[in-house]
Design a protein around this motif. Sequence first.
Motif, PDB file in Angstrom:
ATOM      1  N   ASN A  83       0.881  -1.167   0.000  1.00 15.21           N
ATOM      2  CA  ASN A  83       0.000   0.000   0.000  1.00 15.21           C
ATOM      3  C   ASN A  83       0.919   1.218   0.000  1.00 15.21           C
ATOM      4  O   ASN A  83       1.664   1.426   0.957  1.00 15.21           O
ATOM      5  CB  ASN A  83      -0.878  -0.041   1.264  1.00 15.21           C
ATOM      6  CG  ASN A  83      -1.963   1.010   1.231  1.00 15.21           C
ATOM      7  OD1 ASN A  83      -2.248   1.601   0.188  1.00 15.21           O
ATOM      8  ND2 ASN A  83      -2.569   1.270   2.371  1.00 15.21           N
TER       9      ASN A  83
ATOM     10  N   GLU B  13      -7.387  11.291   1.099  1.00 11.73           N
ATOM     11  CA  GLU B  13      -6.820   9.984   1.464  1.00 11.73           C
ATOM     12  C   GLU B  13      -5.491  10.124   2.193  1.00 11.73           C
ATOM     13  O   GLU B  13      -5.238   9.423   3.164  1.00 11.73           O
ATOM     14  CB  GLU B  13      -6.612   9.120   0.200  1.00 11.73           C
ATOM     15  CG  GLU B  13      -5.898   7.818   0.550  1.00 11.73           C
ATOM     16  CD  GLU B  13      -5.634   6.883  -0.620  1.00 11.73           C
ATOM     17  OE1 GLU B  13      -5.816   7.280  -1.778  1.00 11.73           O
ATOM     18  OE2 GLU B  13      -5.238   5.736  -0.342  1.00 11.73           O
TER      19      GLU B  13
ATOM     20  N   ASP C  95      -9.766  11.417  -3.331  1.00 13.17           N
ATOM     21  CA  ASP C  95      -8.604  10.555  -3.555  1.00 13.17           C
ATOM     22  C   ASP C  95      -7.748  11.239  -4.625  1.00 13.17           C
ATOM     23  O   ASP C  95      -8.141  11.327  -5.792  1.00 13.17           O
ATOM     24  CB  ASP C  95      -9.047   9.163  -4.038  1.00 13.17           C
ATOM     25  CG  ASP C  95      -7.903   8.154  -3.946  1.00 13.17           C
ATOM     26  OD1 ASP C  95      -6.742   8.587  -3.890  1.00 13.17           O
ATOM     27  OD2 ASP C  95      -8.186   6.942  -3.933  1.00 13.17           O
TER      28      ASP C  95
ATOM     29  N   ILE D 250      -4.888  10.400  -6.068  1.00 13.61           N
ATOM     30  CA  ILE D 250      -4.579   9.427  -7.137  1.00 13.61           C
ATOM     31  C   ILE D 250      -5.203   8.098  -6.724  1.00 13.61           C
ATOM     32  O   ILE D 250      -4.713   7.431  -5.791  1.00 13.61           O
ATOM     33  CB  ILE D 250      -3.064   9.225  -7.356  1.00 13.61           C
ATOM     34  CG1 ILE D 250      -2.337  10.549  -7.604  1.00 13.61           C
ATOM     35  CG2 ILE D 250      -2.830   8.270  -8.529  1.00 13.61           C
ATOM     36  CD1 ILE D 250      -0.818  10.412  -7.818  1.00 13.61           C
ATOM     37  N   ASP D 251      -6.277   7.720  -7.377  1.00 14.50           N
ATOM     38  CA  ASP D 251      -6.817   6.377  -7.148  1.00 14.50           C
ATOM     39  C   ASP D 251      -6.199   5.472  -8.212  1.00 14.50           C
ATOM     40  O   ASP D 251      -6.371   5.709  -9.408  1.00 14.50           O
ATOM     41  CB  ASP D 251      -8.352   6.358  -7.243  1.00 14.50           C
ATOM     42  CG  ASP D 251      -8.870   4.987  -6.878  1.00 14.50           C
ATOM     43  OD1 ASP D 251      -8.507   4.492  -5.791  1.00 14.50           O
ATOM     44  OD2 ASP D 251      -9.595   4.386  -7.688  1.00 14.50           O
ATOM     45  N   GLY D 252      -5.485   4.455  -7.720  1.00 10.81           N
ATOM     46  CA  GLY D 252      -4.691   3.639  -8.631  1.00 10.81           C
ATOM     47  C   GLY D 252      -3.233   4.068  -8.494  1.00 10.81           C
ATOM     48  O   GLY D 252      -2.535   4.261  -9.496  1.00 10.81           O
ATOM     49  N   THR D 253      -2.766   4.228  -7.258  1.00 11.95           N
ATOM     50  CA  THR D 253      -1.378   4.659  -7.031  1.00 11.95           C
ATOM     51  C   THR D 253      -0.395   3.614  -7.547  1.00 11.95           C
ATOM     52  O   THR D 253       0.636   3.954  -8.142  1.00 11.95           O
ATOM     53  CB  THR D 253      -1.143   4.944  -5.525  1.00 11.95           C
ATOM     54  OG1 THR D 253      -2.029   5.989  -5.127  1.00 11.95           O
ATOM     55  CG2 THR D 253       0.286   5.357  -5.238  1.00 11.95           C
TER      56      THR D 253
ATOM     57  N   GLY E 192      -6.695  -5.973  -4.194  1.00 16.54           N
ATOM     58  CA  GLY E 192      -5.461  -5.285  -3.839  1.00 16.54           C
ATOM     59  C   GLY E 192      -5.450  -4.712  -2.440  1.00 16.54           C
ATOM     60  O   GLY E 192      -4.406  -4.627  -1.799  1.00 16.54           O
ATOM     61  N   GLY E 193      -6.622  -4.335  -1.944  1.00 16.70           N
ATOM     62  CA  GLY E 193      -6.636  -3.564  -0.704  1.00 16.70           C
ATOM     63  C   GLY E 193      -6.892  -4.401   0.532  1.00 16.70           C
ATOM     64  O   GLY E 193      -7.450  -5.494   0.443  1.00 16.70           O
TER      65      GLY E 193
ATOM     66  N   GLY F 122      -7.405  -1.967 -11.282  1.00 18.15           N
ATOM     67  CA  GLY F 122      -6.373  -1.383 -10.417  1.00 18.15           C
ATOM     68  C   GLY F 122      -6.727  -0.004  -9.902  1.00 18.15           C
ATOM     69  O   GLY F 122      -5.939   0.631  -9.195  1.00 18.15           O
ATOM     70  N   SER F 123      -7.887   0.490 -10.257  1.00 12.98           N
ATOM     71  CA  SER F 123      -8.426   1.730  -9.689  1.00 12.98           C
ATOM     72  C   SER F 123      -9.918   1.486  -9.496  1.00 12.98           C
ATOM     73  O   SER F 123     -10.659   1.323 -10.470  1.00 12.98           O
ATOM     74  CB  SER F 123      -8.210   2.917 -10.635  1.00 12.98           C
ATOM     75  OG  SER F 123      -9.173   3.939 -10.357  1.00 12.98           O
ATOM     76  N   ALA F 124     -10.334   1.441  -8.231  1.00 12.00           N
ATOM     77  CA  ALA F 124     -11.748   1.146  -7.945  1.00 12.00           C
ATOM     78  C   ALA F 124     -12.655   2.199  -8.574  1.00 12.00           C
ATOM     79  O   ALA F 124     -13.686   1.874  -9.172  1.00 12.00           O
ATOM     80  CB  ALA F 124     -11.957   1.093  -6.436  1.00 12.00           C
TER      81      ALA F 124
ATOM     82  N   TYR G  76     -18.576  -5.523 -10.701  1.00  7.02           N
ATOM     83  CA  TYR G  76     -17.285  -5.386 -10.011  1.00  7.02           C
ATOM     84  C   TYR G  76     -17.486  -5.701  -8.536  1.00  7.02           C
ATOM     85  O   TYR G  76     -18.483  -5.298  -7.944  1.00  7.02           O
ATOM     86  CB  TYR G  76     -16.806  -3.936 -10.163  1.00  7.02           C
ATOM     87  CG  TYR G  76     -15.637  -3.502  -9.299  1.00  7.02           C
ATOM     88  CD1 TYR G  76     -14.475  -4.266  -9.181  1.00  7.02           C
ATOM     89  CD2 TYR G  76     -15.681  -2.294  -8.616  1.00  7.02           C
ATOM     90  CE1 TYR G  76     -13.411  -3.842  -8.403  1.00  7.02           C
ATOM     91  CE2 TYR G  76     -14.614  -1.855  -7.840  1.00  7.02           C
ATOM     92  CZ  TYR G  76     -13.475  -2.632  -7.734  1.00  7.02           C
ATOM     93  OH  TYR G  76     -12.425  -2.211  -6.968  1.00  7.02           O
TER      94      TYR G  76
ATOM     95  N   GLU H 175     -15.001  -6.090  -4.763  1.00  6.66           N
ATOM     96  CA  GLU H 175     -13.703  -6.090  -4.063  1.00  6.66           C
ATOM     97  C   GLU H 175     -14.016  -6.177  -2.569  1.00  6.66           C
ATOM     98  O   GLU H 175     -15.001  -5.601  -2.096  1.00  6.66           O
ATOM     99  CB  GLU H 175     -12.896  -4.818  -4.417  1.00  6.66           C
ATOM    100  CG  GLU H 175     -11.539  -4.801  -3.764  1.00  6.66           C
ATOM    101  CD  GLU H 175     -10.431  -4.096  -4.564  1.00  6.66           C
ATOM    102  OE1 GLU H 175     -10.671  -3.698  -5.734  1.00  6.66           O
ATOM    103  OE2 GLU H 175      -9.324  -3.967  -4.018  1.00  6.66           O
TER     104      GLU H 175
ATOM    105  N   LEU I 273     -12.256  -1.807   0.586  1.00  6.67           N
ATOM    106  CA  LEU I 273     -11.906  -0.511  -0.005  1.00  6.67           C
ATOM    107  C   LEU I 273     -12.170   0.593   1.011  1.00  6.67           C
ATOM    108  O   LEU I 273     -12.906   0.389   1.982  1.00  6.67           O
ATOM    109  CB  LEU I 273     -12.739  -0.249  -1.264  1.00  6.67           C
ATOM    110  CG  LEU I 273     -12.415  -1.111  -2.495  1.00  6.67           C
ATOM    111  CD1 LEU I 273     -13.481  -0.909  -3.563  1.00  6.67           C
ATOM    112  CD2 LEU I 273     -11.033  -0.790  -3.058  1.00  6.67           C
TER     113      LEU I 273
ATOM    114  N   ASP J 167     -12.227   5.504  -2.268  1.00  3.29           N
ATOM    115  CA  ASP J 167     -12.064   4.643  -3.454  1.00  3.29           C
ATOM    116  C   ASP J 167     -13.382   4.444  -4.205  1.00  3.29           C
ATOM    117  O   ASP J 167     -13.370   3.943  -5.331  1.00  3.29           O
ATOM    118  CB  ASP J 167     -11.546   3.245  -3.063  1.00  3.29           C
ATOM    119  CG  ASP J 167     -10.161   3.263  -2.446  1.00  3.29           C
ATOM    120  OD1 ASP J 167      -9.321   4.065  -2.886  1.00  3.29           O
ATOM    121  OD2 ASP J 167      -9.921   2.470  -1.516  1.00  3.29           O
TER     122      ASP J 167
END
Length: 255
Positions: A32, A61, A78, A80-83, A151-152, A180-182, A197, A199, A202, A206
């Motif tokens: 992260n 964030e 956020d 950058i979402d998808g850092t 990912g999270g 890779g970016s919610a 989708y 996950e 989050l 996100d």
Amino acid sequence: MFNELGAVLRQTGQKLINEDIGKIDKKEGIHNYVTSADLHIQEELKEALADVDKDAVFVGEEQEHTEVAEGRNYFLVDPIDGTTNFIHDMGLSCLAAAYCKDRNVIAAAVYNPYTDELFTAEKGKGAYLNGRAIRVSERPISNGLVALGAGGGPREESIKHVLPIYEYCFLNSRGIRSIGSAELAICYIAAGRIDAYTEYHLMPWDYAAGGLILKEAGGEITDLSGAPLPLDRPSGIAAGNLLAYADIMRLIKEK
Ligand code: LIP
């Protein structure tokens, strides 16, 4: 309001394209990250959004998390979402901002500077991509594309959530994607590109902006039990056009 929000994101987002990653720091959890660019873009957004509503609290964030007093409007952002995508130069990251009143999102914008795509919505006024109205697809999972993320948060729990759904969708849908970016995954459902989708874990920044955009485009997004998404704590999410959302909820319950 959503036009002003969109203009701020587009203007600030253009700077991200030429931004160096700078320093990469680790945050809580596994893989992260926060980069110097996340911090810089957040500062730029904080300053620019103050011109949109000077009385609204800024909740970003990458800052110490502020309790928002009852009755105060706030921006949930956020930078950058998808850092991780940003670090890997994938061109699949976005800036996201949700404008919240009485703890509900009432206007939202998500901007991918690499494709110059600006998704916007205001409660009751529809959802737009670069100013043109967008609508979800009518494809069920059997005929659709499904985004899955793991990912999270706690990875062991995340993989338990996603693997049975992966197996089902691998065998019974057109295909699986991991964006890779919610926020972008949710907006892609709103634009009718993908269909569902989920996950496991989050943070509200996100999904808050994308959530309004998806609902205004005729889709559904909830936590994993079907309840409205919280704006003050982490959550799993399930999202889709109405048919694919029903499918993904059935899969989540059955697994
Ligand atoms: C990321 C998400 C991504 C998810 C990661 C992470 P960040 O946001 O949008 O899709 O899998 O857990 O939360 O950290 O790049 O803003």
